[in-house]
Structures are given as structure tokens and as C-alpha cells.
Enzyme design. Structure first.
Site: not given
Length: 519
Positions: A83, A358, A457
Site C-alpha cells: 500500500k 492498527i 494535512y
């Protein structure tokens, strides 16, 4: 008050939270040695893992390496894949004329914006050639779009050309952790159901009683019993603070989708697609896709939600079963109380939009192992630190997730209700107000344990089309030449790595066959 030394830690509950915590503690204590602090995990044989195809953060690579788990073993035994980002589809606005829009929240950028921030040069039109923010500062968006892996077979374990995390099957990950913790790290495993939690006169847990083994003694207890919260909630009475007035989604539907064939491509990112009353996730494992719809039951029916998810999957969904999950969104008023620390769903649950679950388990296990108290007296100071730290981390996570909804320009009732100011934390409103005319800086992040860094952000703000005007003090951005050089480097690397990096599926097949080169 008794003040005996801690010699026995009892982790109650299995799953990712329980086994990751037990393994972490046993590794830190060196529990395989006689005389070391011992770790016992009590796991019900009757409770399945909630996991539905899980996303992780890049921190998982360090966790696996620390525990001594080989990356090749982990990938094959957990049907895991690489990922590199989350791709947010249609979050800014609904599709127009059937055409989707998207932005990326990546793991890699050309440099740390705390050292040199390319954002103002892109925002002011000095660099970028009309590319998105993500494409301007990183090659990883293009890598994800092409379905490529973050590394080569010649890279060493846990090292990559790009920063990366994993998608994994949570049930298989639990099995791997259980086997490793019990055979290599010295964790004792008890398969039993807890029937009673017994306290002493000072309100500390002295033991638990189980149906098949009787009493299990310990001086310190970790509650990983999920939403049941048997220790911190039921036995110790720590209240649960709901945040359903801030995060409106309260249910999830999950469907596992098999690939059409063994060579189907595997997405390099989590795909999060905004829907009429929430959003769908799409996580590519090596053997299947995990899909689901997180939604608000106040804005849609369960029947309509299931139809939305099946429409997303397509005709293949007709033969597949769905699973409904009720979400209790919020956190305990304390995470640590007396001699008990809650980790995982027993401590808190915030919807899985940014895969923080997680990561916060990892963070909890790390903090516990680093600050582990030797006796009851020492617990008091650690309790205060842990509660302060995780209240901060959860509040920041809630702010960050809410920001995705608040910035959306979608017009359905669910999305409009997410923009009602009474649902938005004041801390988020204050930050967004200051960022309308001010670049985000390191001074906006005053804690070393911020869950989401400045980079995160900026990916969301600029991906969502946040209205930021930086013309005030525009003359201070004097390093246009260096910014252009950085941008050119990104574009050159993008072309080069698109030719060199293998597809996700191709690399996973090679790893299964050959493993990685040894360190």
C-alpha cells in the site's frame, strides 16, 4: 495497598490488538528467559476477528522487523500486498456527467515540507504545470495510477524505492502473530472465555476467572476484548464517550470480492470512494479484494446501503454475501486505569477512513513497552502520561477525519449535515480558519506524537480544493529556482521509475518464489 513488582502481564483478548501487544511486550521483556516478566494471552475460542481486509501505515514495517518477522513470510502468510497511498475518489464533489475526480494522500514526497515546503510555489502557480499537488511533489501518485510496486525484488526486506505500508488479511495476521509470539517470543497462550474479573479493595484487578482453566493471575492487565471492553469498561467502569455527533457514520457493510483470475492486477493504494451517505473502501489483497461501505443509518437504509455497495462492485456482487457491522464511534474517558490499559476497540473506535486503527494499536503497544511500570507505585505516573498522550492522539485523529467531510462540496443531506458547525470540533475550525491565509507550518504541530504530519494535512487540503490565499507576503517565497528544480526532479523520477518498477502482482509473485535478497 499492595505494591508488588510486576512479574506477570495478562493480555485479555486476541485479534490484531491482543497479539501485536503481547508480541511487542514479550520481545521487549525478553520473556523467553527465565526470570523475565512473563506475558500470558487469554483468547476466547468463540470470537472471530472483526478485520475485513485491513490497511496499515508505514510504521508496520518497523514493527515487523523489530519482532523478527520476515517480510516475505508476512506477505505470503497474510495474503498481504503493498500500500502506497489512499486514493480519494469523488470526495470533493459528486461525479459530473459520469466522470469521477480524485486526489491522493501519499506516503512519499520529494522532501520534508518542514525543511522546504513546495506548497506555496505550487499554490501561487510558480511550479506544477497544472498538475495536482500530489503529482507536483511526488512520483508516487503516478506509481499508484500505474499499479506499480514501491520496490524491486533486489531491494532488501522492509526497504523500498518509495515509502510503503501494507494491506493484509487481519485473521491471517492474527494467526501469524500468534504462532510467532508463542514459538519465538515466549508468550503463553490460554484459549478460554473470561467469566469474571476480580478486583482488590483498592480497585485493582487481581485475577480473571476463565471457564476452562479457572483463575489466571497477573499484576498488570491489557484489555483487548474489543467492543465488549470486559476489563476497562465492565469491570472498572470507565465510561465510553461517544462522538457520533461529530463523525456521523455508524454502520459498515463488508463484502469480500474474489479476483477474476490469478493474474488480476492489485491496486497499489486503498481506494476510498465517496457515496451518497458515506464512502466505500476497496482494498486489494493478493488473493481477493476487501470492499465495504461505511455509512450513516440516519441518512440511508441498510437495504439502500447494500445496493450502493453492490452497484460499486458490479455484476460480480450478485453471488457474494455481505456482513453488517455496527460501529460504536468514540473512546473511553480513560485508556489506562489502575493496573489496566485498554488497546484496540476496547479503548476507542474511529471509522477506518485513514486506516488509523492498527497504527494506534502499534503506538499503544510501543508506549506501554517503553514506559512499562515495575510496580503499582510506578503505574500512577505512567497512567497519567498514557491517558494524556492518547486523548491527544484520538482527538487529533477525529479532527483529521472530520476535515475530509467538512471540506467536501457534495450536496447530499449526509454531506451537508457534516458541514453543520455544531458537528465540527472547535480545534479543527480554528486551524482551517488560520490556514485560509497562512501556510501550514511546524508551529501547528507542537507534539512529537502527532498522528498525522504536516504533509498529510496538505494532501487533503489541496486535494479537496481548500480555499487558501497566499498572496499576503507573496514576496517572501524567493526560492522559485530551487522549487522548480525539485519539481523537475519529481517529473524525471516519475518517468524513470514507471519504466523500472514492477507491477504489484508481479513483485508479489517473485517474492513468493524467490524471497528478498538477504541482508
Amino acid at each position: 495497598m499492595m505494591n508488588e513488582q510486576v512479574k506477570q502481564v495478562v493480555v485479555v483478548g486476541g485479534g490484531t490488538a491482543g497479539w501485536l501487544t503481547a508480541a511487542n511486550l514479550a520481545q521487549k521483556f525478553n520473556s523467553v528467559e527465565s526470570g523475565a516478566i512473563q506475558v500470558t494471552l487469554v483468547e476466547s475460542p468463540d470470537i472471530p476477528t472483526i478485520g475485513v481486509g485491513e490497511g496499515t501505515w508505514p510504521t508496520m514495517r518497523k514493527t515487523l522487523a523489530k519482532l523478527g518477522i520476515s517480510e516475505a513470510d508476512f506477505l505470503s502468510k497474510c495474503n498481504a500486498s503493498f500500500k502506497q497511498a489512499t486514493k480519494f475518489v469523488n470526495w470533493q464533489q459528486a461525479p459530473k456527467n459520469g466522470i469521477n475526480s480524485h486526489y491522493y494522500h501519499l506516503f512519499t514526497s520529494i522532501n520534508d515540507p518542514l525543511d522546504f515546503n513546495l506548497a506555496p510555489y505550487w499554490k501561487l502557480g510558480m511550479i506544477g504545470d497544472n498538475n495536482s499537488y500530489a503529482e507536483t511533489i511526488s512520483m508516487q501518485a503516478a506509481i499508484c495510477e500505474s499499479g506499480l510496486a514501491p520496490k524491486l525484488i533486489t531491494n532488501r526486506e522492509f526497504e523500498g524505492v518509495q515509502n510503503y505500508a501494507y494491506h493484509l488479511d487481519a485473521g491471517l495476521f492474527t494467526d501469524l502473530l500468534r504462532e510467532h509470539a508463542t514459538t519465538k517470543l515466549g508468550v503463553k497462550h490460554v484459549s478460554a472465555n473470561v467469566t469474571d474479573v476480580n478486583l482488590d479493595d483498592d480497585g485493582y484487578i487481581i485475577n480473571i476467572h476463565c471457564d476452562s482453566v479457572g483463575v489466571v493471575l497477573g499484576e498488570f492487565f491489557v484489555d483487548c476484548t474489543g467492543f465488549k471492553s470486559l476489563l476497562i469498561g465492565k469491570a472498572l467502569g470507565i465510561p465510553f464517550k461517544s462522538i457520533d455527533d461529530t463523525l456521523l457514520c455508524d454502520h459498515a457493510l463488508a463484502i469480500q470480492v474474489p479476483y477474476e483470475n490469478e493474474e488480476s492486477s492489485i491496486a497499489s493504494c486503498t481506494i476510498s470512494t465517496a457515496q451518497e451517505a458515506g464512502w466505500t473502501w476497496d482494498i486489494g489483497l493478493s488473493n481477493r479484494r476487501g470492499t465495504g461501505y461505511v455509512y450513516s443509518s440516519a441518512h440511508t437504509s441498510h437495504e439502500r446501503a447494500e445496493q450502493v455497495l453492490r452497484n460499486y462492485i458490479g455484476p460480480q456482487a450478485d453471488q457474494l454475501e455481505s456482513r453488517l457491522i455496527k460501529m460504536n464511534v468514540g473512546y473511553r474517558e480513560k485508556f489506562w486505569h489502575k493496573n489496566c490499559f485498554a488497546i484496540g476497540l476496547s479503548a476507542a473506535f474511529v471509522e477506518p477512513l485513514e486506516a488509523s486503527a492498527i497504527f494506534l494499536i502499534e503506538a499503544s503497544a510501543n508506549m506501554l513497552s517503553e514506559l512499562f511500570p515495575r510496580d503499582r507505585h510506578a503505574m500512577l505516573a505512567v497512567e497519567e502520561k498514557v491517558n494524556k498522550s492518547f486523548k491527544f492522539r484520538w482527538d487529533k485523529t477525529i479532527d483529521f477525519i472530520k476535515m475530509h467531510y467538512f471540506l467536501s462540496k457534495r450536496t447530499e443531506p449526509f454531506w451537508q449535515d457534516n458541514k453543520v458547525l455544531s458537528t465540527v470540533p472547535d480545534t479543527l475550525l480554528a486551524s482551517l480558519d488560520s490556514w485560509k491565509h497562512q501556510l501550514i507550518t511546524g508551529y501547528d504541530f507542537d507534539n512529537v506524537y502527532e498522528p498525522f504530519p504536516l504533509d498529510s494535512y496538505q494532501y487533503v487540503l489541496y486535494g479537496m480544493g481548500f480555499d487558501q490565499t497566499l498572496t499576503f507576503n507573496e514576496n517572501s517565497y524567493t526560492k522559485q529556482g530551487f522549487a522548480q528544480q525539485q519539481y523537475n526532479t519529481v517529473q524525471d523520477l516519475t518517468q524513470k521509475m514507471q519504466q523500472q518498477l514492477p507491477e504489484n502482482r508481479e513483485l508479489l509473485n517473485k517474492i513468493a518464489q524467490y524471497g528478498f535478497q538477504k541482508i
